[in-house]
Design a protein around this motif. Structure first.
Motif, mmCIF file in Angstrom:
data_model
loop_
_atom_site.group_PDB
_atom_site.id
_atom_site.type_symbol
_atom_site.label_atom_id
_atom_site.label_comp_id
_atom_site.label_asym_id
_atom_site.label_seq_id
_atom_site.Cartn_x
_atom_site.Cartn_y
_atom_site.Cartn_z
ATOM 1 N N THR A 173 0.594 -1.521 0.150
ATOM 2 C CA THR A 173 0.024 0.100 -0.043
ATOM 3 C C THR A 173 0.753 1.281 -0.080
ATOM 4 O OG1 THR A 173 -0.238 -0.088 2.644
ATOM 5 C CG2 THR A 173 -2.108 -1.100 1.260
ATOM 6 N N ASN A 174 2.011 1.288 0.342
ATOM 7 C CA ASN A 174 2.823 2.365 0.422
ATOM 8 C C ASN A 174 4.399 2.070 0.189
ATOM 9 O OD1 ASN A 174 3.241 5.184 0.640
ATOM 10 N ND2 ASN A 174 3.270 5.291 2.794
ATOM 11 N N LEU A 175 5.134 2.813 -0.188
ATOM 12 C CA LEU A 175 6.567 2.888 -0.346
ATOM 13 C C LEU A 175 7.260 4.168 -0.090
ATOM 14 C CD1 LEU A 175 6.581 0.912 -3.843
ATOM 15 C CD2 LEU A 175 7.385 0.018 -1.809
ATOM 16 N N LEU B 277 11.568 1.542 -8.127
ATOM 17 C CA LEU B 277 11.687 0.430 -7.065
ATOM 18 C C LEU B 277 10.431 -0.407 -6.910
ATOM 19 C CD1 LEU B 277 13.007 0.368 -4.079
ATOM 20 C CD2 LEU B 277 10.821 1.119 -3.260
ATOM 21 N N ARG B 278 10.409 -1.300 -6.780
ATOM 22 C CA ARG B 278 9.524 -2.594 -6.905
ATOM 23 C C ARG B 278 9.323 -3.375 -5.573
ATOM 24 N NH1 ARG B 278 6.131 -4.671 -10.454
ATOM 25 N NH2 ARG B 278 7.567 -3.391 -12.124
ATOM 26 N N ASP C 78 9.931 -9.033 -0.855
ATOM 27 C CA ASP C 78 11.128 -8.890 -1.660
ATOM 28 C C ASP C 78 11.182 -7.594 -2.317
ATOM 29 O OD1 ASP C 78 13.292 -11.466 -2.625
ATOM 30 O OD2 ASP C 78 10.964 -11.882 -1.979
ATOM 31 N N VAL C 79 12.237 -6.698 -2.404
ATOM 32 C CA VAL C 79 12.397 -5.252 -2.702
ATOM 33 C C VAL C 79 13.570 -5.106 -3.665
ATOM 34 C CG1 VAL C 79 13.165 -2.959 -2.088
ATOM 35 C CG2 VAL C 79 11.478 -4.288 -0.661
ATOM 36 N N TRP C 80 13.269 -4.562 -4.910
ATOM 37 C CA TRP C 80 14.212 -4.422 -5.882
ATOM 38 C C TRP C 80 14.583 -2.864 -6.099
ATOM 39 C CZ3 TRP C 80 10.813 -8.061 -6.359
ATOM 40 C CH2 TRP C 80 11.226 -9.490 -6.606
ATOM 41 N N THR C 81 15.885 -2.269 -6.159
ATOM 42 C CA THR C 81 16.117 -1.009 -6.242
ATOM 43 C C THR C 81 15.747 -0.319 -7.460
ATOM 44 O OG1 THR C 81 18.391 -1.219 -6.612
ATOM 45 C CG2 THR C 81 17.734 -1.109 -4.296
ATOM 46 N N VAL D 278 5.101 -0.478 -7.460
ATOM 47 C CA VAL D 278 6.604 0.097 -7.899
ATOM 48 C C VAL D 278 6.217 1.690 -7.526
ATOM 49 C CG1 VAL D 278 6.740 -1.297 -9.791
ATOM 50 C CG2 VAL D 278 5.520 0.577 -10.335
ATOM 51 N N LYS D 279 7.358 2.376 -7.514
ATOM 52 C CA LYS D 279 7.492 3.788 -7.453
ATOM 53 C C LYS D 279 8.797 4.251 -8.076
ATOM 54 C CE LYS D 279 7.974 7.221 -3.678
ATOM 55 N NZ LYS D 279 6.804 7.726 -3.485
ATOM 56 N N ALA D 280 8.417 5.285 -8.877
ATOM 57 C CA ALA D 280 9.357 5.705 -9.768
ATOM 58 C C ALA D 280 10.336 6.973 -8.875
ATOM 59 C CB ALA D 280 8.798 6.644 -10.961
#
Length: 159
Positions: free
Chosen positions: A49-51, A131-132, A84-87, A152-154
């Motif tokens: 819901t939030n990054l 970011l994913r 899991d998080v990808w930069t 995702v977040k750009a």
């Protein structure tokens, strides 16, 4: 307010002008269907819901952190598995894909949220990044919808 019926795979059909009272240029496009599943018991549905990045614009070759909030928007509690998080990963990831960082979510009750923080992520070179985050990335828990587990977040890495 429609009845769910017994557990199993279902198809909902909508039919506009079902009595065929209106003359139309194309009578063949008046119906649509949507498949869905009725589950025997309440089940979870995990979403990101939030990054939040800190700093919001990381410096090239520096480090940053991200706080990821996950929520169980389903009707039952369940194990959230791995987050899991990808930069920098603009494309959707498949089950069991390894992120740049990961953490266990634990069990979340229906309606509950949890925020996990990933410190010390490498910003890399300057430029636009994506970011994913992928909750329940092992795909082991039966959910109401497995297609909504990624967000995702750009962001931009500054020189």
């Amino acid at each position: 307010g429609l009845p769910a019926g017994v557990a199993g795979a279902k198809t909902l059909r909508a039919f506009v002008d079902s009595q065929c009272l209106t003359t139309e240029a194309n009578e063949a496009n008046n119906q649509a269907t949507k498949t869905y599943t009725v589950f025997a018991s309440p089940i979870p549905d995990f979403v990101v819901t939030n990054l939040v990045l800190t700093p919001s614009a990381p410096i090239a070759n520096g480090l940053f952190s991200v706080a990821v909030t996950v929520r169980n928007q389903g009707s039952g509690s369940g194990e959230g598995g791995w987050l899991d998080v990808w930069t920098n990963q603009p494309t959707s990831q498949a089950c069991l894909a390894d992120g740049d960082a990961y953490a266990g979510v634990g069990t979340l009750a229906a309606g509950a949220s949890k925020t996990l923080t990933f410190p010390g992520l490498p910003a890399g070179a300057a430029g636009a990044k994506t970011l994913r985050a992928f909750v329940e990335s092992g795909c082991k828990t039966t959910e109401a919808d497995d297609g909504n587990n990624q967000a995702v977040k750009a962001y931009s890495v500054m020189p």
